[in-house]
Design an enzyme around this catalytic site. Sequence first.
Site, PDB file in Angstrom:
ATOM      1  N   GLY A  81       0.809  -1.211   0.000  1.00 32.65           N
ATOM      2  CA  GLY A  81       0.000   0.000   0.000  1.00 32.65           C
ATOM      3  C   GLY A  81       0.843   1.263   0.000  1.00 32.65           C
ATOM      4  N   THR A  82       1.925   1.262   0.751  1.00 32.01           N
ATOM      5  CA  THR A  82       2.758   2.462   0.836  1.00 32.01           C
ATOM      6  C   THR A  82       3.299   2.829  -0.537  1.00 32.01           C
ATOM      7  OG1 THR A  82       3.359   1.968   3.113  1.00 32.01           O
ATOM      8  CG2 THR A  82       4.852   3.428   1.895  1.00 32.01           C
TER       9      THR A  82
ATOM     10  N   ASN B  76      -7.863   4.120   8.673  1.00 32.49           N
ATOM     11  CA  ASN B  76      -7.259   2.995   9.382  1.00 32.49           C
ATOM     12  C   ASN B  76      -7.345   3.108  10.897  1.00 32.49           C
ATOM     13  OD1 ASN B  76      -5.427   5.103   8.316  1.00 32.49           O
ATOM     14  ND2 ASN B  76      -3.953   4.182   9.732  1.00 32.49           N
TER      15      ASN B  76
ATOM     16  N   SER C  17      -3.505  -3.270  -0.606  1.00 31.17           N
ATOM     17  CA  SER C  17      -2.345  -3.948  -0.016  1.00 31.17           C
ATOM     18  C   SER C  17      -2.729  -5.376   0.355  1.00 31.17           C
ATOM     19  CB  SER C  17      -1.911  -3.179   1.233  1.00 31.17           C
ATOM     20  OG  SER C  17      -0.965  -3.924   1.964  1.00 31.17           O
TER      21      SER C  17
ATOM     22  N   HIS D 299      -1.479  -7.574   2.632  1.00 30.53           N
ATOM     23  CA  HIS D 299      -1.427  -8.150   3.985  1.00 30.53           C
ATOM     24  C   HIS D 299      -2.592  -7.753   4.885  1.00 30.53           C
ATOM     25  CE1 HIS D 299       0.313  -4.823   6.580  1.00 30.53           C
ATOM     26  NE2 HIS D 299       0.547  -4.330   5.384  1.00 30.53           N
TER      27      HIS D 299
ATOM     28  N   THR E 219      12.147  -6.840 -10.701  1.00 32.37           N
ATOM     29  CA  THR E 219      11.656  -8.184 -11.018  1.00 32.37           C
ATOM     30  C   THR E 219      10.339  -8.437 -10.300  1.00 32.37           C
ATOM     31  OG1 THR E 219      13.909  -8.940 -11.334  1.00 32.37           O
ATOM     32  CG2 THR E 219      12.245 -10.640 -10.932  1.00 32.37           C
TER      33      THR E 219
ATOM     34  N   CYS F 176       1.683   2.094  12.427  1.00 28.42           N
ATOM     35  CA  CYS F 176       2.772   3.002  12.037  1.00 28.42           C
ATOM     36  C   CYS F 176       3.101   3.975  13.153  1.00 28.42           C
ATOM     37  CB  CYS F 176       2.383   3.816  10.813  1.00 28.42           C
ATOM     38  SG  CYS F 176       1.909   2.805   9.452  1.00 28.42           S
TER      39      CYS F 176
HETATM   40  N1  PLP Z   1      -2.804   3.014   3.790  1.00 33.22           N
HETATM   41  C1  PLP Z   1      -3.534   2.627   4.840  1.00 33.22           C
HETATM   42  C2  PLP Z   1      -4.884   3.238   5.064  1.00 33.22           C
HETATM   43  C3  PLP Z   1      -3.052   1.655   5.721  1.00 33.22           C
HETATM   44  O1  PLP Z   1      -3.779   1.278   6.771  1.00 33.22           O
HETATM   45  C4  PLP Z   1      -1.766   1.094   5.461  1.00 33.22           C
HETATM   46  C5  PLP Z   1      -1.175   0.107   6.389  1.00 33.22           C
HETATM   47  O2  PLP Z   1      -1.247   0.220   7.569  1.00 33.22           O
HETATM   48  C6  PLP Z   1      -1.054   1.533   4.338  1.00 33.22           C
HETATM   49  C7  PLP Z   1      -1.599   2.495   3.528  1.00 33.22           C
HETATM   50  C8  PLP Z   1       0.304   0.975   4.014  1.00 33.22           C
HETATM   51  O3  PLP Z   1       0.207  -0.284   3.418  1.00 33.22           O
HETATM   52  P1  PLP Z   1       1.457  -1.289   3.461  1.00 33.22           P
HETATM   53  O4  PLP Z   1       1.593  -1.737   4.869  1.00 33.22           O
HETATM   54  O5  PLP Z   1       1.083  -2.380   2.512  1.00 33.22           O
HETATM   55  O6  PLP Z   1       2.638  -0.525   2.980  1.00 33.22           O
END
Ligand code: PLP
Length: 386
Positions: A69-70, A153, A201, A203, A239, A327
């Site tokens: 996601g990041t 989140n 994302s 996970h 890759t 985070c």
């Molecule tokens: N965006 C939101 C709303 C999230 O909750 C998260 C993960 O906590 C992310 C982005 C980041 O995703 P990733 O952990 O796959 O980098």
Amino acid sequence: MIFLDAAATTPVRREVLEAMWPYLTGEFGNPSSHHSLGESAAAALAAARSSVAAALGCRPGEVVFTSGGTEADNLAVKGIALARQAMDPSLNRVVISAVEHPAVEESARYLAKFHGFAVDVVPVDGNGLVTPGAFAAALQPGTAVASVMYANNEVGTVQPVAALADLARRRGIPFHTDAVQAAGWLPLDVRALGVDALSISGHKLGAPKGCGALYIRSRTSLEPLVHGGGQERGRRSGTSNVAGAVGLAAALALARARQDEEAGRVSALRDAFTAAVLAGVPGAELTGHPVHRLPSVASFCFPGTSGESVLLELERQGVVCSSGSACAAGSDEPSAVLTAMGIPAGVAQTAVRFSFDASVSAEDLDAAALAVAAAVAGVKGLANRR
Ligand code: PLP
């Protein structure tokens, strides 16, 4: 252990692991190789792309696999803003909401620091909602890209993404949404949502950490951030993580097949849990929107405690949850999301988030609600004795 921290991450589902297994072992080829092993990896990657595209209601060529996601958020916000600024230097503003994940917020800050962009932050109301009026007021002729998350989140508030995307579209501004928390719970049809870019994302959905995807509407200008061998049609070199893409596709397909049933069931469990916590803990406050919220998140403030002490006490009792986002864990700062919602810093520091995946049970939540009441009472009692 009762695991109520699914918004941080989820275990890999067995079906997902089984789908991935061949591409971690016998079918280990590099999809860019021109021999049979490479071709079978390329075929698996193409099938995963088609499957993700089906879940998002888009064309396979509009899916870019990322490391999560990041990276998807970074690619959308920076990639669209930089590409558009390069074509027209007057496009030098970025609009984000006040409750974005750091992956979006810090991408916007980077654009401000190194590329001269102005960042316009749309405020939220007390429920964490971005109102269409506030969003429209932030859009300007110089806006290169706007990004508002689908679901938050920390507090689970679901934004009116289709209405916001429509406002941006009418002004010719590309609209990105971070759907990392929404995926698996809310409809992801990108055409119905009207978005130009959307991040997911693996996970958070029962696929492994380190795989994700960005939907990017065809013909949306996008500057790549990772340069190299030109994989993903030049939009993301490196890759390909074939097994990760296969896992993401399998997890999305599983979630999609059961989404309506699971969302209804888990929402009912969330409501019962919320009622039990509010009844069992004097002074407890639900944070986020009371109705427009993810089925999977119940978040509270427990004034008169410290969120971290409640967490520790809950873990001692076998309940694992978090004080906000993973985070921000360990940070002394009150949550920026909660303070943006107008919650005083002292109260924001008492926040605890419970988040569920589809395996959550009524028995677990009944036990957890009792543990919460005991933990908060214990922490308050200790504070009073000091
Ligand atoms: N965006 C939101 C709303 C999230 O909750 C998260 C993960 O906590 C992310 C982005 C980041 O995703 P990733 O952990 O796959 O980098």
